[in-house]
Design an enzyme around this catalytic site. Structure first.
Site, PDB file in Angstrom:
ATOM      1  N   HIS A  59       0.659  -0.902   0.200  1.00 16.73           N
ATOM      2  CA  HIS A  59       0.009  -0.316  -0.127  1.00 16.73           C
ATOM      3  C   HIS A  59       0.469   0.737  -0.025  1.00 16.73           C
ATOM      4  O   HIS A  59       2.265   1.391   0.152  1.00 16.73           O
ATOM      5  CB  HIS A  59      -0.594  -0.101   1.666  1.00 16.73           C
ATOM      6  N   ASP A 115       3.358  -5.239   8.084  1.00 18.56           N
ATOM      7  CA  ASP A 115       2.084  -4.034   7.728  1.00 18.56           C
ATOM      8  C   ASP A 115       1.269  -4.434   8.064  1.00 18.56           C
ATOM      9  O   ASP A 115       1.055  -5.736   7.335  1.00 18.56           O
ATOM     10  CB  ASP A 115       1.845  -2.876   6.916  1.00 18.56           C
ATOM     11  N   GLN A 140      -3.667  -5.585   6.867  1.00 17.13           N
ATOM     12  CA  GLN A 140      -5.593  -6.048   6.384  1.00 17.13           C
ATOM     13  C   GLN A 140      -4.755  -7.993   6.924  1.00 17.13           C
ATOM     14  O   GLN A 140      -5.895  -8.554   6.782  1.00 17.13           O
ATOM     15  CB  GLN A 140      -5.343  -6.242   4.974  1.00 17.13           C
ATOM     16  N   LYS A 156     -10.625  -0.902  10.700  1.00 14.88           N
ATOM     17  CA  LYS A 156     -10.061  -1.708  10.387  1.00 14.88           C
ATOM     18  C   LYS A 156     -10.316  -3.084  10.771  1.00 14.88           C
ATOM     19  O   LYS A 156     -10.935  -4.344  10.008  1.00 14.88           O
ATOM     20  CB  LYS A 156      -8.907  -1.632   8.983  1.00 14.88           C
ATOM     21  N   CYS A 159      -4.583   2.652  -4.030  1.00 13.93           N
ATOM     22  CA  CYS A 159      -3.830   2.659  -3.032  1.00 13.93           C
ATOM     23  C   CYS A 159      -2.704   1.558  -2.846  1.00 13.93           C
ATOM     24  O   CYS A 159      -2.089   1.924  -2.402  1.00 13.93           O
ATOM     25  CB  CYS A 159      -3.784   3.291  -1.353  1.00 13.93           C
TER      26      CYS A 159
HETATM   27  N1  PLP Z   1      -1.436  -0.865   4.619  1.00 10.56           N
HETATM   28  C1  PLP Z   1      -2.264  -1.651   3.952  1.00 10.56           C
HETATM   29  C2  PLP Z   1      -2.114  -2.804   4.080  1.00 10.56           C
HETATM   30  C3  PLP Z   1      -3.189  -1.240   4.112  1.00 10.56           C
HETATM   31  O1  PLP Z   1      -4.833  -1.194   3.418  1.00 10.56           O
HETATM   32  C4  PLP Z   1      -3.816   0.149   4.424  1.00 10.56           C
HETATM   33  C5  PLP Z   1      -5.613   1.300   3.828  1.00 10.56           C
HETATM   34  O2  PLP Z   1      -6.110   0.746   3.190  1.00 10.56           O
HETATM   35  C6  PLP Z   1      -2.796   1.393   4.912  1.00 10.56           C
HETATM   36  C7  PLP Z   1      -1.007   0.607   5.224  1.00 10.56           C
HETATM   37  C8  PLP Z   1      -3.241   2.335   5.678  1.00 10.56           C
HETATM   38  O3  PLP Z   1      -3.872   2.496   6.922  1.00 10.56           O
HETATM   39  P1  PLP Z   1      -4.621   3.723   7.295  1.00 10.56           P
HETATM   40  O4  PLP Z   1      -5.253   4.753   6.256  1.00 10.56           O
HETATM   41  O5  PLP Z   1      -5.678   2.686   8.326  1.00 10.56           O
HETATM   42  O6  PLP Z   1      -3.677   4.539   8.048  1.00 10.56           O
END
Ligand code: PLP
Length: 406
Positions: A123, A200, A203, A226, A364
């Site tokens: 992402h 990270d 998900q 999430k 993203c």
């Molecule tokens: N990393 C991953 C794998 C994500 O799916 C997301 C959001 O969709 C993020 C980071 C960023 O999360 P946030 O927008 O809650 O900071």
């Protein structure tokens, strides 16, 4: 299957609303999950009965709420099985968590010519902070490639890692394709080379059991919104050996021990990384959400969501002209796809008019889309409150899209 899905659905008020006079079908859980009533009630209770700034007052309300905030930290600690509660830091979300680590770790440990490894599946939140760090420090960003099914090519990763590598940062589960990465193996390889790993988990925590000690990751991050919790709260788990050495990212109130105009000394963990008034309401809301999903049962969630994913994959695959992007064997709760000769935005708009919320676009993850030579996909991401009947409705909607544009 041991879940009473209708009972669970009743816990989420938004699921009973209509969109365009049709029952809402919410398949955008990868973007954010809906909130159960208990989380909403908790937040209202705090604002109506308990609100007070924490860590500051000696008065009753402040002391009580400070305790509840620290208890919430312990709930998160247990949730990811962190050894100590001071290794859990509250942030505003995954994005802030990764920025904090990239800046702070980078400040201390990354120098000109050093290398940071990420993957093609990331992402933007796990790309851009490292890119900015590399620009600042004149370091080099390296990217683990993927094969046609979307799996990371770990042989290439092994060749990439070197004495210059200072950090490996990869997602546990890809938000765009739902692919589960073998982070345990990635961590083993990094540790053989004395390199720390950030996972990270934005998900992954909502779909399965996470044990940071078993993974042996150095950092693990995720977002509250999430995982059925409130917005504006996120988590860093970090091994204390790193967090103690890293300089603070943000400075100000609460993160200090002593301030004079000449010099400031910093507070201990976790406060060193929690400058200013934290979002204590959301932190307690997150703990409530974690309690909620633990009541539902992580094992039940894993089993039921797998059933949904298998059902959806089989049904969608049978639609002519539909191509799933990301066909790796290990996947969780996400299906990304395209329809022959139909733009994903056009398809998404028609599907929306049927009351079905799916995500369209690059999710993203633009470099990942570039890797597959596509602009984007249609993404359906599932939760344990979704049903097979809803998946049938999605398939019907896709057939309608094909008839309209075909
Ligand atoms: N990393 C991953 C794998 C994500 O799916 C997301 C959001 O969709 C993020 C980071 C960023 O999360 P946030 O927008 O809650 O900071």
């Amino acid at each position: 299957m041991s879940l009473d899905i209708q009972k669970i659905r009743n816990d989420f008020p938004i699921l009973s609303r209509q969109v365009y006079k049709k029952p809402l079908i919410y398949f955008d859980n990868g973007a954010t999950t809906q909130k159960p009533q208990v989380v909403l009630d908790e937040e209202i209770k705090i604002y109506t009965q308990e609100n007070s700034n924490i860590h500051r007052g000696v008065h009753y309300l402040s002391e009580q709420l400070t305790q509840r905030y620290e208890d919430a930290r312990k709930v998160v600690q247990k949730f990811v099985n962190a050894p100590y509660d001071h290794e859990v830091i509250f942030t505003s979300g995954t994005t802030e968590s990764i920025n904090t680590i990239a800046f702070s770790y980078g400040e201390k440990y990354v120098n000109e010519g050093d290398e940071i490894i990420i993957s093609t599946l990331e992402h933007h939140a796990n790309i851009v902070p490292w890119q900015v760090l590399c620009e600042r420090k004149k370091a080099v960003l390296k990217v683990i490639p993927i094969n046609e099914s979307g799996e990371l090519i770990l042989d290439e990763y092994e060749k990439m890692i070197s004495p210059k590598t200072k950090m490996v940062s990869v997602n546990h589960v890809s938000n765009a394709l739902g692919i589960v990465n073998d982070v345990k193996r990635i961590i083993e390889i990094a540790h053989q080379n004395d390199v720390p790993v950030l996972v990270d988990g934005a998900q992954s925590v909502q779909h399965g059991k996470v044990d940071v000690q078993e993974l042996d990751c150095d950092f693990f991050v995720f977002s509250g919104h999430k995982v059925y919790g409130p917005n504006g709260i996120g988590v860093i788990y970090g091994k204390e050996k790193w967090l103690n050495e890293m300089p603070p990212f943000m400075t100000g109130g609460e993160m200090i021990k002593k301030v004079t105009f000449e010099k400031t000394t910093f507070n201990e963990l976790p406060f060193k990384f929690e400058a200013g008034t934290p979002n204590y309401v959301a932190a307690i809301g997150l703990a409530t959400a974690i309690d909620y999903i633990q009541d539902v049962g992580i094992e039940n969630i894993i089993e039921y969501e797998k059933e949904l994913l298998d059902y959806a994959t089989q049904k969608l695959e049978s639609i002519e002209g539909l191509k799933i992007v990301g066909t790796a064997e290990k996947k969780i709760s996400v299906i990304s796809f395209n329809l022959d000769n139909i733009h994903h935005y056009d398809a998404g708009m028609v599907i929306d008019k049927m009351g079905i919320a799916v995500r369209t676009g690059h999710h993203c993850a633009e470099p990942l889309m570039q890797r597959f030579n596509i602009e984007g996909t249609i993404r359906a991401s599932f939760s344990f409150y979704n049903t097979k009947e809803e998946i049938d409705k999605l398939c019907e909607a896709i057939i309608t899209v094909k008839q309209m544009f075909g």
